[in-house]
Design a protein around this motif. Structure first.
Motif, PDB file in Angstrom:
ATOM      1  N   TRP A 131      -4.268   3.989   1.326  1.00 57.75           N
ATOM      2  CA  TRP A 131      -4.125   4.738   0.075  1.00 57.75           C
ATOM      3  C   TRP A 131      -3.719   3.797  -1.057  1.00 57.75           C
ATOM      4  O   TRP A 131      -4.283   3.837  -2.159  1.00 57.75           O
ATOM      5  N   ASN A 156      -4.282   0.617  -1.194  1.00 59.17           N
ATOM      6  CA  ASN A 156      -5.422  -0.242  -1.497  1.00 59.17           C
ATOM      7  C   ASN A 156      -6.362   0.448  -2.475  1.00 59.17           C
ATOM      8  O   ASN A 156      -6.853  -0.170  -3.418  1.00 59.17           O
ATOM      9  N   LEU A 190       6.150   5.341  -9.804  1.00 57.49           N
ATOM     10  CA  LEU A 190       4.812   5.924  -9.871  1.00 57.49           C
ATOM     11  C   LEU A 190       4.796   7.135 -10.803  1.00 57.49           C
ATOM     12  O   LEU A 190       3.847   7.339 -11.564  1.00 57.49           O
ATOM     13  N   GLU A 193      -6.910   0.405 -10.112  1.00 60.31           N
ATOM     14  CA  GLU A 193      -6.142  -0.247 -11.154  1.00 60.31           C
ATOM     15  C   GLU A 193      -6.880  -1.468 -11.686  1.00 60.31           C
ATOM     16  O   GLU A 193      -6.907  -1.735 -12.885  1.00 60.31           O
ATOM     17  N   PRO A 231      -7.265   4.527 -14.289  1.00 60.26           N
ATOM     18  CA  PRO A 231      -7.669   5.411 -13.196  1.00 60.26           C
ATOM     19  C   PRO A 231      -7.676   6.877 -13.560  1.00 60.26           C
ATOM     20  O   PRO A 231      -7.594   7.695 -12.678  1.00 60.26           O
ATOM     21  N   ARG A 257      -9.968   9.494 -11.074  1.00 60.67           N
ATOM     22  CA  ARG A 257     -10.223   9.195  -9.668  1.00 60.67           C
ATOM     23  C   ARG A 257     -11.157  10.253  -9.097  1.00 60.67           C
ATOM     24  O   ARG A 257     -11.199  11.370  -9.606  1.00 60.67           O
ATOM     25  N   VAL A 294       4.172  -1.389   9.064  1.00 55.40           N
ATOM     26  CA  VAL A 294       3.069  -1.237  10.012  1.00 55.40           C
ATOM     27  C   VAL A 294       3.218  -2.255  11.144  1.00 55.40           C
ATOM     28  O   VAL A 294       3.082  -1.906  12.325  1.00 55.40           O
ATOM     29  N   ARG A 338       2.133  -2.382 -13.383  1.00 48.29           N
ATOM     30  CA  ARG A 338       1.665  -1.400 -12.400  1.00 48.29           C
ATOM     31  C   ARG A 338       1.136  -2.110 -11.159  1.00 48.29           C
ATOM     32  O   ARG A 338       1.458  -1.757 -10.025  1.00 48.29           O
ATOM     33  N   GLU A 370      -0.498   3.223   8.468  1.00 49.62           N
ATOM     34  CA  GLU A 370      -1.753   2.527   8.124  1.00 49.62           C
ATOM     35  C   GLU A 370      -2.516   3.304   7.055  1.00 49.62           C
ATOM     36  O   GLU A 370      -3.096   2.714   6.146  1.00 49.62           O
ATOM     37  N   ARG A 371      -2.468   4.603   7.185  1.00 51.28           N
ATOM     38  CA  ARG A 371      -3.120   5.466   6.192  1.00 51.28           C
ATOM     39  C   ARG A 371      -2.510   5.238   4.809  1.00 51.28           C
ATOM     40  O   ARG A 371      -3.211   5.213   3.800  1.00 51.28           O
ATOM     41  N   GLU A 372      -1.209   5.028   4.799  1.00 49.74           N
ATOM     42  CA  GLU A 372      -0.539   4.832   3.524  1.00 49.74           C
ATOM     43  C   GLU A 372      -0.951   3.502   2.891  1.00 49.74           C
ATOM     44  O   GLU A 372      -1.117   3.414   1.673  1.00 49.74           O
ATOM     45  N   LEU A 399      -5.540   2.719  -4.693  1.00 51.29           N
ATOM     46  CA  LEU A 399      -4.883   2.726  -6.002  1.00 51.29           C
ATOM     47  C   LEU A 399      -5.019   1.371  -6.676  1.00 51.29           C
ATOM     48  O   LEU A 399      -5.273   1.283  -7.875  1.00 51.29           O
ATOM     49  N   GLY A 407      -0.065   6.988  10.502  1.00 48.51           N
ATOM     50  CA  GLY A 407       0.355   7.429   9.177  1.00 48.51           C
ATOM     51  C   GLY A 407       0.678   6.259   8.272  1.00 48.51           C
ATOM     52  O   GLY A 407       0.305   6.252   7.092  1.00 48.51           O
TER      53      GLY A 407
END
Lengths: 203, 203
Positions: free
Chosen positions: A175, A177, A114, A183, A188, A191, A140, A125, A170-172, A179, A168
């Motif tokens: 995030w 998704n 990244l 893309e 991007p 943002r 998850v 990417r 799930e939050r990731e 990105l 946490g």
DNA sequence: CCTGCGATATATCATCCTGATATGTTGTGG
DNA sequence: CCACAACATATCAGGATGATATATCGCAGG
């Protein structure tokens, strides 16, 4: 975690491809590149530099210890060894940045990829982001299983901690998704910015 | 991270104070106790058990299925060594659980303390939670500084990653605030439950 | 002025942890 | 009845870390 050699080496190449640096500064920048602020010791960095040097991917730039003509305050320093990437090194780095292997789904590998995304082709990417996402979705699932299965067995505090970890993860995924969406629609560079200055946070 | 000896030892005592266990099962439970699923190797666990044994805080319970076979020597069934906590060990554990040192603010130490909160006095629980919160607030500040300072220097992807990390740290502080509130009002056995089955999560 | 402290900078090493590997047992689905 | 996964204990090479040593520089405060 033992930090895979290849990830560290390519992160070094990536950082050096911006500009030549000496060890001290290199280490600080690597700490940013390899996951959020995970500093590595010189005992790891120096052997890595020696390996890269042996493969002619980097070289030492001898810094003039001599004080030329003028006598400004910026002379007579201790020998600072400056490392620079070679042409071979640049080639190797470009190959790596555009050929994500399984290392790209892991924490350090993903962070490193990244960090150099601006030097990665668009289709690659997307592959990296999607690979990372499915890696996290596995995590998850594992956590969800554990929370559901352990619901009766563990006490309330442990359960809360596990639930927090699950949230946490799930939050990731969410995030990632975001990105991926950015893309797919366009590049991007702009943002939503997401409010650098975060809300309050009561004392 | 090298996992402090004291934290590991007390986590072992805590797990064994529920019931005697053999190494394999002990390791699995430790992985849950010490931060979310951070498994440790037998190369760490066995020496730890030996240290605790030397200090008489745990002891081996020889479980012999006693197969009276006349088979060749050395073909005796592999012994499953079961470890049990001693009276001294229980005392030591109780002392630790109610005397949080600086290790309690760090990741593993905090997770370990939290795992045994039901055996920790209420006022001590609050001290641990508040100590952990200020530790995390420091981290938030460091990340915030870095994001603000680096805003112009790093590319959009790295910035997004840093912002994500910052959001996560702030989220953790909020979580701790909730725990502290619950602690102050009453015993927290019935937190809002927060929907074990999380929303959807579009594919 | 000069003293001490913190940051800059490079380097080494004992200590100890991980990941791989070896060995053997129990249980289970095909 | 076999293969395969989980159970269970154990060791070790390889390698990362944290401590430590050395040395210079900028600067705040006495």
């Amino acid at each position: 975690m033992p930090m895979r050699h290849d990830v560290l080496e390519f992160a070094v190449l990536g950082v050096l491809s911006d500009s030549p640096l000496h060890g001290y500064e290199l280490r600080k920048r690597l700490a940013v590149v390899l996951g959020p602020f995970r500093a590595l010791s010189y005992g790891s960095l120096y052997p890595c530099l020696r390996r890269l040097q042996a493969r002619r991917l980097i070289e030492e730039l001898a810094v003039t210890p001599a004080t030329e003509s003028t006598a400004p305050p910026l002379s007579a320093r201790r020998a600072r060894v400056v490392y620079a990437i070679t042409a071979d090194g640049k080639e190797e780095f470009a190959t790596w940045a555009n050929s994500p292997g399984p290392e790209a789904w892991e924490d350090e590998g993903f962070a490193a990829h990244l960090a150099f995304f601006s030097r990665t082709e668009e289709r690659v990417r997307l592959r990296i982001l999607e690979g990372r996402r499915s890696r996290l979705e596995e995590r998850v699932e594992a956590l969800r299983d554990s929370v559901v299965r352990g619901r009766a067995k563990v006490d309330a505090y442990t359960l809360t901690l596990q639930q927090h970890g699950l949230d946490g993860a799930e939050r990731e995924v969410r995030w990632l998704n975001e990105l991926i969406q950015n893309e797919q629609s366009s590049t991007p560079q702009s943002r939503p910015a997401q409010a650098i200055t975060t809300p309050e946070e009561q004392a």
